[in-house]
Design a protein around this motif. Sequence first.
Motif, PDB file in Angstrom:
ATOM      1  N   GLU A  42       0.854  -1.191   0.000  1.00 28.33           N
ATOM      2  CA  GLU A  42       0.000   0.000   0.000  1.00 28.33           C
ATOM      3  C   GLU A  42       0.887   1.238   0.000  1.00 28.33           C
ATOM      4  OE1 GLU A  42      -2.499   0.405   3.417  1.00 28.33           O
ATOM      5  OE2 GLU A  42      -0.869   0.046   4.836  1.00 28.33           O
ATOM      6  N   ALA A  43       0.398   2.292  -0.628  1.00 32.05           N
ATOM      7  CA  ALA A  43       1.139   3.555  -0.651  1.00 32.05           C
ATOM      8  C   ALA A  43       0.815   4.319   0.619  1.00 32.05           C
ATOM      9  CB  ALA A  43       0.734   4.360  -1.882  1.00 32.05           C
ATOM     10  N   VAL A  44       1.850   4.695   1.338  1.00 29.17           N
ATOM     11  CA  VAL A  44       1.646   5.462   2.578  1.00 29.17           C
ATOM     12  C   VAL A  44       2.067   6.901   2.303  1.00 29.17           C
ATOM     13  CG1 VAL A  44       2.203   5.646   5.012  1.00 29.17           C
ATOM     14  CG2 VAL A  44       2.174   3.398   3.903  1.00 29.17           C
ATOM     15  N   LEU A  45       1.073   7.780   2.258  1.00 24.91           N
ATOM     16  CA  LEU A  45       1.348   9.179   1.938  1.00 24.91           C
ATOM     17  C   LEU A  45       1.836   9.909   3.184  1.00 24.91           C
ATOM     18  CD1 LEU A  45      -1.857  10.055  -0.142  1.00 24.91           C
ATOM     19  CD2 LEU A  45       0.148   8.768  -0.839  1.00 24.91           C
ATOM     20  N   ASP A  46       2.699  10.859   2.992  1.00 26.70           N
ATOM     21  CA  ASP A  46       3.177  11.688   4.105  1.00 26.70           C
ATOM     22  C   ASP A  46       2.040  12.602   4.557  1.00 26.70           C
ATOM     23  OD1 ASP A  46       6.158  13.065   5.107  1.00 26.70           O
ATOM     24  OD2 ASP A  46       4.277  14.174   5.364  1.00 26.70           O
ATOM     25  N   GLU A  47       1.555  12.370   5.793  1.00 25.74           N
ATOM     26  CA  GLU A  47       0.310  13.053   6.172  1.00 25.74           C
ATOM     27  C   GLU A  47       0.488  14.553   6.413  1.00 25.74           C
ATOM     28  OE1 GLU A  47       0.052   9.900   8.794  1.00 25.74           O
ATOM     29  OE2 GLU A  47      -0.065  11.116  10.608  1.00 25.74           O
ATOM     30  N   THR A  48       1.673  14.941   6.851  1.00 26.94           N
ATOM     31  CA  THR A  48       1.894  16.378   7.053  1.00 26.94           C
ATOM     32  C   THR A  48       1.861  17.098   5.708  1.00 26.94           C
ATOM     33  OG1 THR A  48       3.357  15.709   8.828  1.00 26.94           O
ATOM     34  CG2 THR A  48       3.389  18.024   8.234  1.00 26.94           C
ATOM     35  N   GLU A  49       2.547  16.492   4.742  1.00 28.19           N
ATOM     36  CA  GLU A  49       2.555  17.068   3.389  1.00 28.19           C
ATOM     37  C   GLU A  49       1.147  17.086   2.796  1.00 28.19           C
ATOM     38  OE1 GLU A  49       4.915  18.466   1.659  1.00 28.19           O
ATOM     39  OE2 GLU A  49       6.424  18.185   3.233  1.00 28.19           O
ATOM     40  N   LEU A  50       0.417  16.016   3.069  1.00 30.02           N
ATOM     41  CA  LEU A  50      -0.931  15.907   2.525  1.00 30.02           C
ATOM     42  C   LEU A  50      -1.823  17.013   3.083  1.00 30.02           C
ATOM     43  CD1 LEU A  50      -2.875  14.368   0.769  1.00 30.02           C
ATOM     44  CD2 LEU A  50      -3.161  12.690   2.565  1.00 30.02           C
ATOM     45  N   ARG A  51      -1.711  17.225   4.396  1.00 25.27           N
ATOM     46  CA  ARG A  51      -2.501  18.292   5.012  1.00 25.27           C
ATOM     47  C   ARG A  51      -2.162  19.648   4.406  1.00 25.27           C
ATOM     48  NH1 ARG A  51      -2.842  15.664   9.988  1.00 25.27           N
ATOM     49  NH2 ARG A  51      -0.662  16.114  10.409  1.00 25.27           N
ATOM     50  N   ARG A  52      -0.861  19.859   4.217  1.00 24.68           N
ATOM     51  CA  ARG A  52      -0.416  21.134   3.653  1.00 24.68           C
ATOM     52  C   ARG A  52      -0.986  21.318   2.238  1.00 24.68           C
ATOM     53  NH1 ARG A  52       5.700  21.233   4.106  1.00 24.68           N
ATOM     54  NH2 ARG A  52       5.147  21.113   6.307  1.00 24.68           N
ATOM     55  N   ALA A  53      -0.925  20.248   1.434  1.00 23.68           N
ATOM     56  CA  ALA A  53      -1.431  20.331   0.058  1.00 23.68           C
ATOM     57  C   ALA A  53      -2.930  20.611   0.053  1.00 23.68           C
ATOM     58  CB  ALA A  53      -1.136  19.036  -0.685  1.00 23.68           C
ATOM     59  N   LEU A  54      -3.651  19.986   0.992  1.00 24.85           N
ATOM     60  CA  LEU A  54      -5.106  20.173   1.031  1.00 24.85           C
ATOM     61  C   LEU A  54      -5.474  21.576   1.503  1.00 24.85           C
ATOM     62  CD1 LEU A  54      -6.569  16.853   2.395  1.00 24.85           C
ATOM     63  CD2 LEU A  54      -6.825  17.842   0.128  1.00 24.85           C
ATOM     64  N   ASP A  55      -4.678  22.116   2.425  1.00 22.00           N
ATOM     65  CA  ASP A  55      -4.944  23.484   2.873  1.00 22.00           C
ATOM     66  C   ASP A  55      -4.729  24.467   1.729  1.00 22.00           C
ATOM     67  OD1 ASP A  55      -5.681  22.713   5.367  1.00 22.00           O
ATOM     68  OD2 ASP A  55      -3.705  22.991   6.264  1.00 22.00           O
ATOM     69  N   ALA A  56      -3.705  24.193   0.914  1.00 24.06           N
ATOM     70  CA  ALA A  56      -3.414  25.084  -0.209  1.00 24.06           C
ATOM     71  C   ALA A  56      -4.505  24.992  -1.272  1.00 24.06           C
ATOM     72  CB  ALA A  56      -2.057  24.741  -0.816  1.00 24.06           C
ATOM     73  N   ARG A  57      -4.964  23.749  -1.546  1.00 26.23           N
ATOM     74  CA  ARG A  57      -6.004  23.582  -2.571  1.00 26.23           C
ATOM     75  C   ARG A  57      -7.061  22.593  -2.088  1.00 26.23           C
ATOM     76  NH1 ARG A  57      -3.113  22.733  -8.277  1.00 26.23           N
ATOM     77  NH2 ARG A  57      -1.648  21.589  -6.981  1.00 26.23           N
ATOM     78  N   PRO A  58      -8.015  23.093  -1.305  1.00 26.87           N
ATOM     79  CA  PRO A  58      -9.004  22.183  -0.696  1.00 26.87           C
ATOM     80  C   PRO A  58      -9.787  21.422  -1.769  1.00 26.87           C
ATOM     81  CG  PRO A  58      -9.217  24.442   0.145  1.00 26.87           C
ATOM     82  CD  PRO A  58      -8.270  24.495  -0.995  1.00 26.87           C
ATOM     83  N   GLY A  59     -10.009  20.157  -1.517  1.00 26.01           N
ATOM     84  CA  GLY A  59     -10.814  19.373  -2.441  1.00 26.01           C
ATOM     85  C   GLY A  59     -10.058  18.866  -3.650  1.00 26.01           C
TER      86      GLY A  59
END
Length: 401
Positions: A42-59
């Motif tokens: 399974e691919a384990v995404l970096d959650e801190t990076e993921l949160r940052r990306a989502l804050d920058a472009r929600p959805g």
Amino acid sequence: MTPFRYRCTECGRTFARDAVRYLCPDCGPGGPPGEPLRGVLEAVLDETELRRALDARPGDLRAFLPVEPEFHPAYPVGNTPLVAVPGLGAALGFERLLVKNDALEPSGSLKDRASFLVVAEAIRLGEPRVVTASTGNAASALAAVCAATDREAVIFVPKTAPRAKLVQMLVHGARVVPIDGTYDDAFRLSLEYTRERGGLNRNTAYHPLTIEGKKTVALEIFFQLGGRAPDAVVVPVGDGVILAGVWKGFTDLVRCGRLDRLPRLVAVQAEGSAAIHRFVTTGIFRKVDVPDTIADSIAVGVPSNARLARKAIEESGGFSLTVSDEEILEAQGLLARTTGIFAEPSAAAVVAALPRVDEDRLDRGSEIVLLVTGHGLKDVEAPLARLSLPDPVPATLDAVP
Ligand SMILES: *Cc1c(COP(=O)(O)O)cnc(C)c1O
Ligand SMILES: [Zn+2]
């Protein structure tokens, strides 16, 4: 895109992205024939990076995908409608039913989501050929995405696949190898082919990005509901990759802090092809020697992703059940007449499941998403078993009944 590592779902060992391609080298290859795959990654995404990306472009779903957008095929997938179906709900005694209509993917099935991402990976790797075994839809999806990206698709399918699916593959220019045998035979042969003759293998679960591609359906449901999960998602199950993908999508949302209540998963199999259901209910895996159902997309003797599928059902507090071919055909008609949605038999199985579920297992007032995974036009022979085309009449008004 968020940085990620692969993790073995059995031993937990992690790998850099380009250190592995398919299964965990410790657990995976060389498992006994007749058993589900071992060492699915399974691919384990970096959650801190993921949160940052989502804050920058929600959805923006692209942040959740482990292949960079620059490699994504020019073949848009997903963004399918999530619609309330009160007429169907009233007919079955459920108050809040919704359909996620993946029959409206470009090639007519949810498999476009997985083929999209694996072909993106082929583009990243500079791999001109993608190989797959399929009951039909994975192959027609792969053929279409390869056509859109000038890549060669090599396809192993059981010769009994519905004609419309075979036609799709051929029209898109794929190399089609019909197998005088089952889907499970096609699966094994396609692995031998890739080992000896090359190409990137897209087999479901065997390539970890099939799960990642399919998870986008869960992410869309979350965003379409305004940032929450439904109470339950009902999923038709063959190899168990859609099911695991749905679970992966929702758990990715939990890991990055966007979701705190997960849905229950309801897994639906055909009576004549129920290896995962049996595994869930007895704890013992036993293959189905000759899968026997009109629901060709879920006719699988040795479901490649049985282990992960069972884990997902259990973790979600959900359950599995089976439906008969008769019930599937009846449900296909009911869905079509009450919603305007024409689903292929495998997808109609989710509708057939509802009358089978007791109230104490699934509350009639809960919010339930039915995953409609494939279009009915892919297999018109199946409903014709119960329909007859009206006899023609002379073209005069008198003759019109
Ligand atoms: C592939 C498929 C399924 C089952 O998906 P798995 O990942 O094999 O469990 C269900 N419905 C349709 C229409 C499909 O094409
Ligand atoms: Zn391992």
